[in-house]
Design an enzyme around this catalytic site. Structure first.
Site, PDB file in Angstrom:
ATOM      1  N   THR A   1      16.526 -10.286  37.364  1.00 10.83           N
ATOM      2  CA  THR A   1      16.005 -11.059  36.265  1.00 10.83           C
ATOM      3  C   THR A   1      16.385 -12.533  36.428  1.00 10.83           C
ATOM      4  O   THR A   1      17.397 -12.851  37.036  1.00 10.83           O
ATOM      5  CB  THR A   1      16.641 -10.479  34.982  1.00 10.83           C
ATOM      6  OG1 THR A   1      16.350  -9.099  35.010  1.00 10.83           O
ATOM      7  CG2 THR A   1      16.154 -11.140  33.741  1.00 10.83           C
TER       8      THR A   1
ATOM      9  N   THR B   1      11.480 -10.717  35.141  1.00 10.41           N
ATOM     10  CA  THR B   1      12.195  -9.822  36.050  1.00 10.41           C
ATOM     11  C   THR B   1      11.263  -8.878  36.789  1.00 10.41           C
ATOM     12  O   THR B   1      10.135  -8.632  36.357  1.00 10.41           O
ATOM     13  CB  THR B   1      13.229  -8.987  35.251  1.00 10.41           C
ATOM     14  OG1 THR B   1      14.063  -8.275  36.152  1.00 10.41           O
ATOM     15  CG2 THR B   1      12.562  -8.010  34.309  1.00 10.41           C
TER      16      THR B   1
ATOM     17  N   ASP C   1      13.519   1.200  32.921  1.00 10.59           N
ATOM     18  CA  ASP C   1      14.052   0.711  31.636  1.00 10.59           C
ATOM     19  C   ASP C   1      13.715   1.659  30.486  1.00 10.59           C
ATOM     20  O   ASP C   1      14.266   1.539  29.397  1.00 10.59           O
ATOM     21  CB  ASP C   1      13.521  -0.693  31.325  1.00 10.59           C
ATOM     22  CG  ASP C   1      14.387  -1.781  31.962  1.00 10.59           C
ATOM     23  OD1 ASP C   1      15.456  -1.451  32.490  1.00 10.59           O
ATOM     24  OD2 ASP C   1      13.979  -2.958  31.919  1.00 10.59           O
TER      25      ASP C   1
ATOM     26  N   GLY D   1      20.850  -9.799  34.013  1.00  9.75           N
ATOM     27  CA  GLY D   1      22.010  -8.905  34.076  1.00  9.75           C
ATOM     28  C   GLY D   1      21.886  -7.649  33.243  1.00  9.75           C
ATOM     29  O   GLY D   1      22.896  -7.103  32.788  1.00  9.75           O
TER      30      GLY D   1
END
Ligand code: DON
Length: 566
Positions: free
Chosen positions: A373, A391, A415, A466
């Site tokens: 990202t 990202t 995700d 992160g």
């Protein structure tokens, strides 16, 4: 002259030049661009100097990052814009990737029903339908100054792809670190592996990417989501078991969402709402912290880290249950960002001992039930401020290049919550709100954030890379600036801690906590673990006394501040 004298003079000259560049980068009044790549930041400044506004500049910087910062800058991924216009309007655009129509809830479970990390992160199935091109073009069209054509905005990116750019130490290190993984894919290998190791000063040329960017310059969205590039994406998917179809590409559209807005003391916080969890969590945590006198607590003292950890525990427990793509899930944003809810949850915090995460569940609202990202940003002289976090998910996404089109694919599908209660790459767990469903956007932690003063003027834009750590990093940077009075560069550099409800641990950067503080936190029943990798990497710009100050994380950079101002 003896060699040692010559070397000394070169060294002194280099120190002088670095000092001068640093001074220049601090004292500037016309505009600023902060990104992970000096080349891309300079592209943005050049656009501002040609009369473009912050939106023109951020789009040009974004496309340039897809060339010069390929581990995270992208056209094969997605992201979010949070902006504030010179005439006082706050805006957010969601150009997050979407799950392909052929995706399904159990797609990352193996025959035993277990989460298969390799498929979720390294296969073509891990890619969501990319949103970056659609998002950047929409920003330019709706908020650009109109003074520059799309061709002019894309020209620098095309130039650096076609003729190459000089690789810096950070990029060379990163290319070498991923060499083995690049070797697993033909398209990736051709571009990112060379015979010898990469070193600072090498040039990398990306002809296929230049052609793709040219098609975007010529045909806009159609140059990417239709025609030759769409054919190449679908061919890449069909050859390798990926799911994205032509119809998925045709259907993709980015969406303006209401930004989440909160207040912290005299400031207004504007950030990204779902499908990012970042904004709601930052505001929720600031609402909790507002009940304490943070100014009197030393940064990274036992009391400070304990309070932060207890606050983060509560917020991340809510994240796991309550947040998902707003097109599919009713997110209780009003509840999560309300001062009353923060007060109610506050009763679960004891300042004398850590509350085990197993004793903390998500909250409910009694009255209102219904309800790698990279961050880059631009501020211009007129008062326009734009920040984008974007990202491919992990560094270089799934490490697969669309062969012939020269760009990397994301692995954003990880995700999602692949299995209820089982952590993804960032150890984040989730349930129904973030289960995989066709067309849905995976829940993100990306937190592009803007702070407004009480005249409705933007004074700060900040964000980070992160994963799960983005949200807590942005929170700590805001506290360092708004409570402890640090400037953005120092605030970003200050060592950080991180916790996220589960695992029930405080991760800490080596320099963040003294031995004594670690001991005292253990006595409060916290479990601590040194962070194996940095707690996020942040970039941003602060406007203070009429001057732009840029912040650029030294974590993950071997080349210093990559921002530019003028
Ligand atoms: O959207 C998210 O929350 C993640 N895909 C972000 C990934 C990330 O920050 C990795 N960077 N280091």
């Amino acid at each position: 002259m003896k060699n040692s004298y010559k070397n000394l003079i070169y060294l002194l000259l280099a120190i002088f030049a670095t000092w001068q560049a640093w001074e220049l980068s601090r004292d500037n009044t016309n505009g600023a661009v902060s990104s992970t790549s000096k080349i891309a930041s300079d592209v943005g400044i050049d656009i501002l100097q040609q009369g473009g506004n912050a939106f023109d500049a951020i789009v040009a910087t974004g496309f340039a990052l897809a060339v010069t910062s390929p581990s995270n800058g992208n056209i094969g991924g997605g992201g979010f814009l949070v902006a504030h216009t010179a005439d006082g309007k706050s805006v957010s655009l969601d150009f997050r990737e979407k799950a392909p129509r052929l995706s399904y809830q159990q797609m990352f479970l193996n025959e035993n029903g277990d989460y298969d990390r390799t498929v979720a992160l390294e296969s073509h199935k891990s890619s969501g339908v990319p949103g970056t091109v659609n998002g950047l073009l929409k920003i330019l069209n709706d908020y650009g100054s109109g003074k520059l054509t799309l061709e002019e905005i894309l020209a620098p990116a095309i130039h650096y792809a076609e003729n190459g750019f000089i690789v810096n130490t950070t990029t060379a290190y990163s290319f070498n670190a991923y060499r083995d993984q690049f070797g697993k894919d033909n398209g990736t290998k051709k571009i990112f592996i060379k015979e010898n190791e990469w070193t600072n000063g090498d040039v990398i040329v990306q002809k296929d990417l230049a052609n793709t960017l040219r098609l975007i310059a010529q045909f806009g969205n159609k140059g990417f989501y239709e025609g030759k590039i769409a054919d190449l994406i679908v061919e890449e998917m069909n050859k390798n078991g990926g799911l994205i179809t032509k119809q998925d590409l045709l259907d993709y559209d980015s969406v303006y969402r209401a930004p989440v807005v909160g207040t912290y003391k005299d400031y207004t916080i504007v950030s990204m709402g779902p499908p990012s969890s970042g904004g709601a969590l930052v505001i929720q945590m600031l609402n909790t912290l507002e009940n304490f006198d943070l100014k009197s607590m030393k940064r990274n003292s036992t009391e400070f880290v304990h309070l932060l950890t207890e606050t983060q525990r509560l917020a991340y427990a809510d994240r796991a249950t309550h947040l998902g793509d707003p097109d599919f899930w009713n997110n209780p944003i009003e509840m999560l960002t309300s001062k009353e809810y923060a007060k109610e949850r506050l009763t679960l915090i004891s300042m004398n001992t850590a509350t085990p995460s197993s004793e903390i569940a998500h909250g409910t609202w009694k009255d209102k039930e219904s309800v790698e990202t990279t961050h880059y940003s631009v501020m211009d002289k007129k008062g326009n401020v734009a920040g984008i976090t974007t990202t491919l998910n992990l560094s270089y996404g799934n490490k697969k290049v669309v062969d012939g089109a020269g760009f990397l694919l994301n692995n954003e599908m990880d995700d999602f919550s692949s299995k209820p209660g089982v952590g993804n790459a960032f150890g984040l767990i989730g349930f129904d709100a973030n289960a995989i469903q066709p067309f849905k956007r995976p829940l993100s932690s990306m937190t592009p954030t803007i702070v407004l003063n009480n005249n409705n003027e933007a004074i700060l834009t900040v964000g980070a890379a992160g994963g799960a750590r983005i949200i807590t990093a942005v929170l700590q940077i805001l506290v360092s600036i708004l409570d402890h009075g640090l400037e953005i560069d120092e605030a970003i550099d200050t060592p950080r801690t991180h916790s996220q409800w589960l695992p029930d641990q405080i991760f800490y950067e080596k320099e963040s906590l003294s031995k004594k503080t670690i001991q005292e936190l253990k006595e409060l029943n916290h479990t601590l673990e040194p962070a194996k990798y940095s707690i996020a990497r942040s970039h941003g710009i602060q406007l203070k006394n009429g001057k732009f100050i840029t912040g650029s994380d030294k974590r993950g950079s071997r080349d210093g501040n990559q921002a530019s101002t003028y």
